[in-house]
Structure formats: structure tokens, C-alpha cells
Scaffold this motif. Structure first.
Motif, PDB file in Angstrom:
ATOM      1  N   PRO A 214      -3.123  -0.994  -7.260  1.00 50.91           N
ATOM      2  CA  PRO A 214      -1.653  -1.023  -7.172  1.00 50.91           C
ATOM      3  C   PRO A 214      -0.996   0.157  -7.872  1.00 50.91           C
ATOM      4  CG  PRO A 214      -2.394  -2.573  -8.830  1.00 50.91           C
ATOM      5  CD  PRO A 214      -3.636  -2.016  -8.196  1.00 50.91           C
ATOM      6  N   ASP A 215      -1.385   1.394  -7.487  1.00 50.14           N
ATOM      7  CA  ASP A 215      -0.709   2.576  -8.010  1.00 50.14           C
ATOM      8  C   ASP A 215       0.394   2.967  -7.043  1.00 50.14           C
ATOM      9  OD1 ASP A 215      -2.085   3.552  -5.852  1.00 50.14           O
ATOM     10  OD2 ASP A 215      -3.521   4.712  -7.027  1.00 50.14           O
ATOM     11  N   SER A 216       0.965   4.158  -7.212  1.00 50.07           N
ATOM     12  CA  SER A 216       2.095   4.541  -6.362  1.00 50.07           C
ATOM     13  C   SER A 216       1.714   4.594  -4.893  1.00 50.07           C
ATOM     14  CB  SER A 216       2.652   5.897  -6.814  1.00 50.07           C
ATOM     15  OG  SER A 216       1.642   6.896  -6.751  1.00 50.07           O
ATOM     16  N   PHE A 217       0.498   5.133  -4.589  1.00 45.58           N
ATOM     17  CA  PHE A 217       0.070   5.186  -3.180  1.00 45.58           C
ATOM     18  C   PHE A 217      -0.244   3.788  -2.673  1.00 45.58           C
ATOM     19  CE2 PHE A 217      -2.946   6.036   0.306  1.00 45.58           C
ATOM     20  CZ  PHE A 217      -2.195   6.936   1.042  1.00 45.58           C
ATOM     21  N   GLY A 218      -0.902   2.986  -3.508  1.00 44.04           N
ATOM     22  CA  GLY A 218      -1.195   1.617  -3.118  1.00 44.04           C
ATOM     23  C   GLY A 218       0.058   0.811  -2.855  1.00 44.04           C
ATOM     24  N   ASN A 219       1.113   1.091  -3.615  1.00 50.56           N
ATOM     25  CA  ASN A 219       2.387   0.408  -3.388  1.00 50.56           C
ATOM     26  C   ASN A 219       2.976   0.775  -2.034  1.00 50.56           C
ATOM     27  OD1 ASN A 219       2.280  -0.860  -5.859  1.00 50.56           O
ATOM     28  ND2 ASN A 219       3.549   0.658  -6.898  1.00 50.56           N
ATOM     29  N   GLY A 275       7.140   0.664  -8.857  1.00 48.87           N
ATOM     30  CA  GLY A 275       7.638   2.021  -8.728  1.00 48.87           C
ATOM     31  C   GLY A 275       6.555   3.096  -8.779  1.00 48.87           C
ATOM     32  N   PRO A 276       6.899   4.345  -8.415  1.00 49.08           N
ATOM     33  CA  PRO A 276       8.157   4.722  -7.786  1.00 49.08           C
ATOM     34  C   PRO A 276       8.261   4.185  -6.357  1.00 49.08           C
ATOM     35  CG  PRO A 276       6.643   6.575  -7.763  1.00 49.08           C
ATOM     36  CD  PRO A 276       5.968   5.497  -8.561  1.00 49.08           C
ATOM     37  N   PRO A 279       9.267   5.520   0.936  1.00 49.17           N
ATOM     38  CA  PRO A 279       9.968   5.213   2.191  1.00 49.17           C
ATOM     39  C   PRO A 279       9.525   3.920   2.857  1.00 49.17           C
ATOM     40  CG  PRO A 279       9.339   7.524   2.119  1.00 49.17           C
ATOM     41  CD  PRO A 279       8.680   6.879   0.946  1.00 49.17           C
ATOM     42  N   TYR A 280       8.233   3.626   2.848  1.00 47.95           N
ATOM     43  CA  TYR A 280       7.783   2.402   3.519  1.00 47.95           C
ATOM     44  C   TYR A 280       8.258   1.152   2.782  1.00 47.95           C
ATOM     45  CZ  TYR A 280       4.747   5.446   6.269  1.00 47.95           C
ATOM     46  OH  TYR A 280       4.267   6.431   7.107  1.00 47.95           O
ATOM     47  N   GLN A 281       8.297   1.213   1.460  1.00 46.23           N
ATOM     48  CA  GLN A 281       8.797   0.072   0.700  1.00 46.23           C
ATOM     49  C   GLN A 281      10.276  -0.172   0.996  1.00 46.23           C
ATOM     50  OE1 GLN A 281       7.361   0.162  -3.581  1.00 46.23           O
ATOM     51  NE2 GLN A 281       6.481   2.078  -2.824  1.00 46.23           N
TER      52      GLN A 281
END
Length: 398
Positions: A214-219, A275-276, A279-281
Motif C-alpha cells: 500500500p504505497d503511493s503506486f499501490g494506492n 496519500g498522495p 488521478p485514478y483515486q
């Protein structure tokens, strides 16, 4: 053996094609020859299974037949080709991995341009024909065939192993996003959507999501998966019995998939605070607001406008600007939305711009201009159901 209808057989073969192709590429290499062999196996299956029924292991049947055909193809090559065709155990990183996911990563190889990545993925992983990919890109079929052939040759020349990469790139997410969009709203043909393609995009995104922390890319992967689920949840309600599209504000919300909505909302709710925000989120958060509204009239349009304005700071995508104009219209009226459309000249060749403009003009009390916009939108779309719908809207404006 079990009997199956022609449509079910077509759906089964379409879903198995990328898995069989991935298995052959992992075992033998030779992307281009493997694809030819898989196509011949699919043709053989279509004829034999329709008459004799589907075997107990259709994937194994296809792999066996395609492997035999690929061996024949490779034996006709030089001695070097024959040596390369000898079976070798898959590398450890590929053991137990999903072949379709590895195939996706290969199609998104950095040596390829983004359009080539998308085209090759739609062809190899999505199972679209070259003609269908060409329609999606609005180019002649022969041009697309050459593009796909060159892309496969570049992958072969790169020597990339058939294995899961150490890290997934943003290109993989972009391709999955476009693959889902083509499944949810087909750009051409007689079908409004292709559920099998959308489902495969969701399946592959789930696999990527499970592999990543669950890092920024994983988010962002979580956001993309949430966006797909929240959008696909509305699929059953977006088509009338005669196949024409049903706008969201007229859809029967009892047909929406509550389980998919709950899963999508949970994913984006968990991802946003970490965070951060990407766009997809943000797009998933917008979709959640639509899906959680009890009715179209109760949609929180001011909040949707605010989210689009944040999204516009992260991307210069003109489609985001077009959707922002729609949201502003719903929040404050068509005059404000039409003013925003005036700056989107880059979309004048896209049917969606003219369809939105027609809707806003119709809302503003300008039926004659709305009719012209709907007709222009119908001229530009390659989707037959959407074309009929737009002509019906134009007729209603007379």
C-alpha cells in the motif's frame, strides 16, 4: 464433454485466448509464431467444440493443440530457431504467476511507444481482432497490423524474459484502464459494451493490486480497481432491451451491483487517506459519489465539481475537462458548462464532445443547435447502438 451455445463458445474462446498465448510464450518464446499457433487452435476449437462439445479442460486442449502447431511452425525455421524452440523450465519468477499478467507486462515494455503498448495489449491480452483494434485507434486495419507486427518484433529483439517484472509501470495501469474502457463502452461495432473484456481488465487489475504494497503506486492501483468496480456496477442498467444506451440519470438503480459498489467504495476509502492522491483515486471518488446517490436528483454535484477541479491540476486530459463541464452544468446550469466547452477545441473530432454539447444546448433551450450537435456526434462514433441513440436524440429536438 459438454454442449455450449455459439455465443457462449465465442465468449469462452475469447477469455481463454490470452491465457493460452501467455502459456506458449512462457514455454517457447516466439511471440509472433505463438500468436499464429493460438489463432489456429482457436479456429480448430470453434469447429470441433461446436460439434462435439467442450472438453473437460478447454485451456489444456487449446495449449496442446497450439503447442503442436507452434512446434510445426518452428521446425520449418532454421536450425537456430529449432534450438530456441526447445522447452526450458520457466524462470523462478514466473513459476505460479498468472501468464496473462506477465503477458500484459511484456506488452507494456518500455521499448514500445504508449500507442503501441495499448494496441498490442488489446490484441494479445484483450483478445480483440486487429480490425477491432484498428477501429479503436481510427486507423486502417493494414496500418494497425503493421504496427502490431513491429511491436512484437521489438519485444523479441529486447530479449525480455517471460517473467513478472520487479516493478509495474504506470503504462500498465494506463493500458488496463483503456482495456476496461473499451470493454465498458466499445468504440465500434454492434455491441454497446464487451463485458468479457471489462471483466478481464478487472481480473488483471486485481492481480496487480494483490502483488503491490500500500504505497503511493499501490494506492493508485487500488484507485483504478475501485474505479472499474464502481463503473462496471452500473452496466446492467445502462442498456435498454433494444440495445440502446440509457443515460445515468434515467437508469434503474436497483439494477446496479451493490456488492461491486461496496467493494469499490471500501477500496477508495482506504486508499485516499494514505496519500498522495492520484488521478485514478480521484476518479474512483467521483464514481463513488454517483453510485452512492439514492437518485440522480440527489447526486452531490458540487462535491463532484470540486473533485474534478483537483483532478484537472494533476492531468491535462481533455476528457477530464469535458466531464468537468458536465458536472459544472449539473451544479450551476448549462450556460457555465457551454462556456467551458468553448476551450476544448482539441475534442472537436470526438463524438463525446458533440454529444455533451448537444445535451447542454438542449438543456439551455436551443433545440435546433442541439440537433446539429447530436447529428455531428452520430457521424463521428463507430458504435452502432450509440449512433442510433444520438439520431433519436436529434429527432427529439425537431
Amino acid at each position: 464433454m459438454r454442449s455450449v451455445s455459439e455465443q457462449s463458445l465465442e465468449d469462452l474462446l475469447r477469455s481463454l485466448a490470452p491465457q493460452v498465448l501467455g502459456a506458449l510464450v512462457r514455454r517457447y518464446g516466439h511471440f509472433d509464431h505463438a500468436e499464429d499457433a493460438v489463432q489456429e487452435a482457436l479456429i480448430a476449437a470453434a469447429a470441433q467444440w461446436q460439434a462435439d462439445g467442450v472438453p473437460d479442460s478447454p485451456r489444456g486442449w487449446l495449449i496442446t493443440v497450439a503447442s503442436r502447431r507452434l512446434t510445426d511452425l518452428l521446425r520449418s525455421e532454421s536450425a537456430r530457431m529449432r534450438r530456441e524452440a526447445e522447452w526450458v523450465p520457466p524462470p523462478p519468477s514466473a513459476a505460479g504467476a498468472d501468464d496473462s499478467l506477465i503477458l500484459l507486462a511484456m506488452c507494456c515494455h518500455p521499448s514500445l511507444s504508449p500507442p503501441d503498448q495499448i494496441a498490442l495489449t488489446l490484441r494479445a491480452v484483450g483478445g480483440l481482432s486487429t480490425a477491432e483494434v484498428a477501429r479503436a485507434f481510427l486507423v486502417p486495419e493494414a496500418t494497425m497490423a503493421r504496427r502490431i507486427t513491429r511491436a512484437k518484433q521489438r519485444i523479441k529483439a529486447s530479449g525480455v524474459p517471460f517473467a513478472l517484472p520487479d516493478a509495474f509501470s504506470g503504462a500498465v495501469l494506463h493500458v488496463l484502464y483503456l482495456m476496461f474502457n473499451e470493454g465498458y463502452a466499445a468504440t465500434a461495432g454492434s455491441d454497446l459494451h464487451r463485458p468479457d473484456l471489462a471483466a478481464e481488465a478487472i481480473r488483471l487489475t486485481r492481480l496487480v493490486h494483490r502483488l503491490l504494497p500500500p504505497d503511493s503506486f499501490g494506492n493508485e492501483v487500488a484507485g483504478l480497481l475501485a474505479l472499474m468496480l464502481l463503473t462496471d456496477a452500473r452496466r446492467a442498467a445502462r442498456t435498454a432491451p433494444d440495445g440502446t444506451p440509457v443515460p445515468m440519470d434515467a437508469q434503474d438503480r436497483t439494477l446496479w451491483d451493490a456488492a461491486a459498489i461496496a467493494e469499490g467504495v471500501a477500496l477508495v476509502t482506504a486508499a485516499l487517506p494514505r496519500g498522495p492522491v492520484g488521478p485514478y483515486q480521484l476518479q474512483a471518488a467521483i464514481a463513488a459519489l454517483h453510485d452512492e446517490a439514492p437518485s440522480a436528483a440527489e447526486t452531490d454535484w458540487p462535491q463532484i465539481v470540486a473533485l474534478y477541479e483537483v483532478l484537472l491540476t494533476l492531468t491535462d486530459n481533455p476528457m477530464v475537462a469535458l466531464n468537468h463541464a458536465v458536472a459544472v452544468t449539473m451544479a450551476t446550469g448549462p450556460a457555465a458548462g457551454l462556456a467551458l466547452l468553448s476551450s476544448l477545441s482539441s475534442l472537436h473530432g470526438d463524438h463525446r464532445f458533440h454529444a455533451v454539447r448537444g445535451h447542454l444546448l438542449e438543456m439551455s433551450g436551443s433545440p435546433a443547435f442541439a440537433r446539429e450537435a447530436y447529428i455531428r456526434a452520430a457521424e463521428l462514433t463507430g458504435s452502432l447502438p450509440l449512433r442510433r441513440y444520438l439520431h433519436a436524440r436529434a429527432t427529439a429536438c425537431q
